[in-house]
Write a protein that holds these residues in place. Structure first.
Motif, mmCIF file in Angstrom:
data_model
loop_
_atom_site.group_PDB
_atom_site.id
_atom_site.type_symbol
_atom_site.label_atom_id
_atom_site.label_comp_id
_atom_site.label_asym_id
_atom_site.label_seq_id
_atom_site.Cartn_x
_atom_site.Cartn_y
_atom_site.Cartn_z
ATOM 1 N N PRO A 90 0.809 -1.318 -0.214
ATOM 2 C CA PRO A 90 -0.035 -0.016 0.003
ATOM 3 C C PRO A 90 0.823 1.353 0.056
ATOM 4 C CG PRO A 90 -0.762 -1.736 1.723
ATOM 5 C CD PRO A 90 0.642 -2.035 1.254
ATOM 6 N N ALA A 91 0.338 2.303 -0.588
ATOM 7 C CA ALA A 91 0.902 3.842 -0.681
ATOM 8 C C ALA A 91 0.049 4.720 -0.763
ATOM 9 C CB ALA A 91 2.191 3.571 -1.862
ATOM 10 N N GLY A 92 0.361 5.888 -0.374
ATOM 11 C CA GLY A 92 -0.617 7.003 -0.530
ATOM 12 C C GLY A 92 -1.868 6.845 0.271
ATOM 13 N N LYS A 93 -2.389 8.181 0.173
ATOM 14 C CA LYS A 93 -3.633 8.328 0.711
ATOM 15 C C LYS A 93 -4.927 7.615 0.196
ATOM 16 C CE LYS A 93 -2.363 12.917 2.530
ATOM 17 N NZ LYS A 93 -2.562 14.375 2.645
ATOM 18 N N ARG A 94 -5.917 7.568 0.993
ATOM 19 C CA ARG A 94 -7.036 7.005 0.073
ATOM 20 C C ARG A 94 -7.584 7.958 -0.815
ATOM 21 N NH1 ARG A 94 -12.243 4.519 2.894
ATOM 22 N NH2 ARG A 94 -13.846 4.904 1.596
ATOM 23 N N PRO A 95 -7.988 7.091 -2.065
ATOM 24 C CA PRO A 95 -8.404 8.240 -3.269
ATOM 25 C C PRO A 95 -9.679 8.785 -2.865
ATOM 26 C CG PRO A 95 -8.609 6.015 -3.882
ATOM 27 C CD PRO A 95 -8.187 6.034 -2.558
ATOM 28 N N ALA A 96 -10.109 9.937 -3.563
ATOM 29 C CA ALA A 96 -11.477 10.390 -3.592
ATOM 30 C C ALA A 96 -12.536 9.510 -4.107
ATOM 31 C CB ALA A 96 -11.512 11.577 -4.284
ATOM 32 N N SER A 97 -13.461 9.195 -3.262
ATOM 33 C CA SER A 97 -14.561 8.136 -3.761
ATOM 34 C C SER A 97 -15.317 8.484 -4.861
ATOM 35 C CB SER A 97 -15.203 7.569 -2.452
ATOM 36 O OG SER A 97 -15.876 8.805 -1.840
#
Length: 307
Positions: A90-97
């Motif tokens: 895993p990498a980065g922030k949760r994407p905009a849904s």
């Protein structure tokens, strides 16, 4: 019989059927032949093929012209029975849904990959009948619970692809942002720390035995969530405390704090609140025994128990 109600004969025959479940093989909906790589040894979970086959739709979840994961979808319940995927670092922030749907559940000749929901005035009746809508979850008191979580993926497109309602079940907030979220983090940590190769994950839901719960008489609410992983290649120098967790391990989580404690006991000393959404971790064989007892069919999640 009211719309969305299951016939009594189908109560005990519910999950995990053979890879090819009959019906029409239409594009990415109809069989798993295009996305077998998401299953260990390219073998989907094995069970008993019953009359439930006519309700189930294997979906190769395709996004931006690439297969991202696999789901077994129940058309009448408008929820997936399980999603299968491979964890990536895993990498980065949760994407905009940006929530999506599966066009081929509604129209056999529709585009072969998930699409963003159209505006309300352009939602076709066939689309609305074929699967869950965002409106089903509005003011429902349930959150959209990922079976394949974006947290378990590295590439942005893989993470965005998890935001399809064919990967979602109604999940209580106390579970989704509580013990179940903690389990997802723990599985990710085991993968990063000890797994030397791919980790195959299958996550699903267990319906109520009786007195089914529904959102707006359209979307079935599960009583429990379950998950299992297979890591066939792992660190040979595992510490003693971690050896029980490889090559497989599993868990069942409560989605209803009022459920009995025969499957998952309640930790009454748990902190913080809310309580009652406990997750019980267990060997793979214990989970398969629960599924067999609860669903009325023998179940094998990973080929030869992950080797």
């Amino acid at each position: 019989m009211s719309r969305g109600e299951m016939p009594p004969s189908s109560k005990g025959a519910l999950l995990l059927l053979l890879a090819c479940l009959g019906g029409l093989a239409l594009g990415e909906v109809g069989d798993f032949s295009h996305c077998l790589d998401f299953f260990y040894k390219r073998m989907p979970p094995q069970g008993i093929n019953t009359e439930q086959g006519r309700y189930l739709a294997p979906i190769c979840q395709r996004y931006k012209n690439q297969y991202r994961f696999a789901s077994l979808y129940h058309r009448q319940h408008r929820t997936p029975w399980y999603s299968a995927y491979i964890i990536t670092p895993p990498a980065g922030k949760r994407p905009a849904s940006k929530w999506m749907y599966e066009p081929q559940l509604a129209f056999s000749k529709a585009p072969q990959e998930m699409s963003p929901f159209p505006s309300r005035k352009f939602i076709d009746q066939n689309l609305m009948e074929s699967q869950a809508m965002l409106l089903d979850y509005t003011n429902s008191s349930y959150t959209k619970g990922h079976l394949n979580p974006s947290l378990h993926h590295q590439e942005t497109l893989d993470r965005r692809a998890t935001f399809t309602l064919t990967n979602i079940v109604p999940q209580q907030k106390g579970s989704n942002s509580g013990p179940w979220a903690q389990l997802e983090v723990e599985v990710k940590t085991r993968f990063l720390t000890f797994c030397d190769g791919p980790m195959y994950v299958i996550t699903g839901a267990i319906p109520y035995l009786s007195g089914d719960r529904w959102i707006k008489n359209r979307v079935a609410v599960p009583e429990y969530m379950w998950s299992a992983y297979c890591c066939p290649s792992y660190n040979a120098s595992l510490p003693e405390s971690a050896r029980i967790h490889f090559p497989t391990y599993a868990a069942v989580g409560r989605n209803d704090p009022q459920s009995g404690e025969d499957i998952v006991p309640v930790d009454r000393d748990a902190r913080p609140s809310p309580r009652g959404y406990d997750v019980k971790q267990m060997p793979l064989e214990a989970l398969e025994a629960i599924l067999e007892q609860r669903l009325g069919m023998p179940v094998s999640l990973f080929h030869e128990q992950c080797g």
